[in-house]
Design an enzyme around this catalytic site. Structure first.
Site, PDB file in Angstrom:
ATOM      1  N   GLU A  76       0.831  -1.215   0.000  1.00  0.00           N
ATOM      2  CA  GLU A  76       0.000   0.000   0.000  1.00  0.00           C
ATOM      3  C   GLU A  76       0.862   1.260   0.000  1.00  0.00           C
ATOM      4  O   GLU A  76       0.397   2.337   0.361  1.00  0.00           O
ATOM      5  CB  GLU A  76      -0.916   0.035   1.230  1.00  0.00           C
ATOM      6  CG  GLU A  76      -1.946  -1.065   1.287  1.00  0.00           C
ATOM      7  CD  GLU A  76      -2.995  -0.986   0.199  1.00  0.00           C
ATOM      8  OE1 GLU A  76      -2.821  -0.205  -0.755  1.00  0.00           O
ATOM      9  OE2 GLU A  76      -3.976  -1.725   0.302  1.00  0.00           O
ATOM     10  N   HIS A  95      -1.882   2.452   8.430  1.00  0.00           N
ATOM     11  CA  HIS A  95      -3.038   1.824   7.771  1.00  0.00           C
ATOM     12  C   HIS A  95      -3.341   0.506   8.478  1.00  0.00           C
ATOM     13  O   HIS A  95      -2.443  -0.315   8.696  1.00  0.00           O
ATOM     14  CB  HIS A  95      -2.755   1.576   6.292  1.00  0.00           C
ATOM     15  CG  HIS A  95      -3.736   0.635   5.664  1.00  0.00           C
ATOM     16  ND1 HIS A  95      -5.107   0.852   5.696  1.00  0.00           N
ATOM     17  CD2 HIS A  95      -3.561  -0.547   5.025  1.00  0.00           C
ATOM     18  CE1 HIS A  95      -5.711  -0.152   5.096  1.00  0.00           C
ATOM     19  NE2 HIS A  95      -4.809  -1.016   4.680  1.00  0.00           N
ATOM     20  N   HIS A 158     -12.802  -1.905   3.221  1.00  0.00           N
ATOM     21  CA  HIS A 158     -11.385  -2.225   3.363  1.00  0.00           C
ATOM     22  C   HIS A 158     -10.862  -1.975   4.786  1.00  0.00           C
ATOM     23  O   HIS A 158     -10.544  -2.933   5.494  1.00  0.00           O
ATOM     24  CB  HIS A 158     -10.595  -1.411   2.320  1.00  0.00           C
ATOM     25  CG  HIS A 158      -9.131  -1.641   2.345  1.00  0.00           C
ATOM     26  ND1 HIS A 158      -8.286  -1.171   1.383  1.00  0.00           N
ATOM     27  CD2 HIS A 158      -8.342  -2.274   3.239  1.00  0.00           C
ATOM     28  CE1 HIS A 158      -7.048  -1.522   1.669  1.00  0.00           C
ATOM     29  NE2 HIS A 158      -7.064  -2.191   2.796  1.00  0.00           N
TER      30      HIS A 158
HETATM   31 ZN   LIG Z   1      -5.482  -2.827   3.997  1.00  0.00          ZN
END
Ligand SMILES: [Zn+2]
Length: 260
Positions: A76, A95, A158
């Protein structure tokens, strides 16, 4: 903070995210800007962030090219780089997939009601960014419009991303997001959310502004720029007035039926 201590800080925050159940298996990722170099220190992909060691971390440049490290960088990374690109004031990104916040994101619900004073003071409000396939440019495009205006985002279907001037602040913003998601869920289960009135929210935003916190602004949190004064004159068309009366009568009838 020098690089060695930043590496230790990432290891420690990864451990906290895992212990609190905000990430499982190889979920989530963290990064910090390295001082005065334009380089980013990030977690590797494919390993559990609860059991990192400082030497597992990866150094990349502002475009995401690997400069140091054995393992490949976070999948990411593009989302992190977008946040650093848009926000020179941000030096750390977290995250994760905290279960309650991610539950709201999976239900297509943001956390932007002023239900708890401390949350209004710290985060203002938390919007829901649209869905983008993880680890692709879609996710970057989904968050991009929100990045300049907020410090914590839900990612539809998500998880969540938070960021701040240092790693601890970015992590605490994730804690606040998840805690607030739980509180909101309880209020919903109790069948009644009672948001703070506009005047109270305005006072909280004044405290935020005095402390130099301008992101997000009161207007962006879906709240009026100023509290309406009680002697303010409102103009309604005849049709709007009829609709308002009809809605009120309907609500009264519904209430009377329920009260029987
Ligand atoms: Zn994720």
């Amino acid at each position: 903070m020098d690089e060695r201590r930043l590496r230790e800080a990432i290891v420690e925050i990864g451990r906290r995210l895992y212990e609190r159940g905000y990430i499982v298996a190889s979920d989530g990722n963290l990064s910090v800007r390295l001082p005065e170099s334009g380089r980013i220190l990030t977690t590797p992909t494919g390993v559990c962030k609860g059991f990192l060691t400082p030497d597992m971390l990866v150094v990349v440049d502002a475009e995401g090219r690997k400069l140091e490290g054995i393992l490949p960088p976070s999948s990411e990374l593009a989302m992190h780089l977008e946040i650093y690109r848009q926000r020179p004031d941000i030096h750390a990104v977290v995250h994760a997939h905290p279960p309650c916040g991610t539950g709201f994101a999976a239900a297509g619900m943001s956390l932007d009601k002023p239900l708890v004073s401390e949350v209004v003071l710290t985060l203002g409000c938390i919007p829901l960014a649209g869905y983008g396939t993880p680890s692709t440019e879609e996710l970057v495009a989904a968050i991009a419009p929100y990045v300049p205006h907020y410090n914590a985002l839900l990612l539809a279907n998500h998880g969540a991303v938070t960021y701040g001037p240092d790693l601890e602040t970015a992590y605490f913003r994730m804690e606040t997001l998840e805690h607030f998601a739980r509180i909101t869920l309880v209020a919903k289960l109790l069948g009644r959310e009672q948001p703070l009135p506009a005047e109270a929210v305005q006072k909280l935003f004044q405290i935020r502004e005095r402390a130099g916190m301008t992101v997000p602004s009161q207007a962006l949190c879906g709240l009026p720029d100023r509290a309406p004064s009680s002697d303010e004159t409102l103009t309604l068309t005849r049709q709007q007035l009829i609709e308002l009366i009809a809605e009120t009568v309907e609500a009264v009838i519904r209430f009377l039926r329920l009260a029987r």
